[in-house]
Design an enzyme around this catalytic site. Structure first.
Site, PDB file in Angstrom:
ATOM      1  CB  VAL A   1      -1.585  -5.877   7.443  1.00  0.00           C
ATOM      2  CG1 VAL A   1      -1.291  -5.668   5.961  1.00  0.00           C
ATOM      3  CG2 VAL A   1      -0.317  -6.260   8.189  1.00  0.00           C
ATOM      4  CG  HIS A   2      -5.183  -0.815   7.671  1.00  0.00           C
ATOM      5  ND1 HIS A   2      -5.290   0.469   7.206  1.00  0.00           N
ATOM      6  CD2 HIS A   2      -4.497  -0.744   8.830  1.00  0.00           C
ATOM      7  CE1 HIS A   2      -4.700   1.289   8.062  1.00  0.00           C
ATOM      8  NE2 HIS A   2      -4.204   0.579   9.052  1.00  0.00           N
ATOM      9  N   GLY A   3      -5.193  -0.962   4.249  1.00  0.00           N
ATOM     10  CA  GLY A   3      -4.904  -0.090   3.111  1.00  0.00           C
ATOM     11  C   GLY A   3      -3.866   0.987   3.345  1.00  0.00           C
TER      12      GLY A   3
ATOM     13  CG  ASP B   1      -3.189   0.922  12.125  1.00  0.00           C
ATOM     14  OD1 ASP B   1      -4.344   0.531  12.394  1.00  0.00           O
ATOM     15  OD2 ASP B   1      -2.905   1.615  11.145  1.00  0.00           O
TER      16      ASP B   1
END
Length: 150
Positions: free
Chosen positions: A10-12, A6
């Protein structure tokens, strides 16, 4: 061992969907830029829930640190399949699930799924990893979505 590709790290989606689905207690971010940049590290820390341990390592350092974690409690995230390949090839003792979730559109990249665009080098890395018996590679943006193979 669960590893997610990704380019947003780190995200939603990671915080609201994958952490819950996998019931992880730790996230290992493998990214040379984030490991060497305190501003990026701080942003990733702020995006990580307080009850989740975040560790940020360079690709080289990550090759030898997996034994420091409980496999069932860990989510590994890196931006590109070439990084994943380097770490996986040094840790073939694990059964790997490699989720290619998000690599955005960019020059020289071909579309493989709605959120997966790969250049030749990263596609070649996936194909090399697919040839290894204990690695399951799939595309899926969020849990519950249809799984697609290359």
């Amino acid at each position: 061992m669960f590893l997610r590709i990704d380019d947003r790290l780190v995200h939603g989606q990671v915080v609201t969907a994958w952490i819950k689905q996998l019931n992880v207690k730790s996230i290992l971010v493998i990214d040379d830029l984030a490991a060497g940049n305190p501003i990026i590290s701080k942003a990733l820390t702020m995006a990580t829930p307080k009850n989740i341990k975040l560790v940020i390592k360079s690709v080289e350092d990550a090759k030898s640190c997996l034994c420091d974690f409980e496999e069932k409690d860990l989510l590994i995230i890196t931006k590109a399949p070439v990084n994943a390949k380097k770490v996986i090839q040094e840790n073939l003792c694990y059964e790997w699930k490699m989720n290619v979730g998000n690599m955005g559109m960019d020059a020289g990249r071909k579309k493989y799924a709605q959120t997966v665009y790969l250049d030749e080098e990263n596609y070649a890395a996936i194909k090399e990893l697919e040839a290894i018996e204990n690695i399951d590679i799939f595309m899926q943006t969020v849990p519950g979505q249809t799984v697609t193979k290359f």
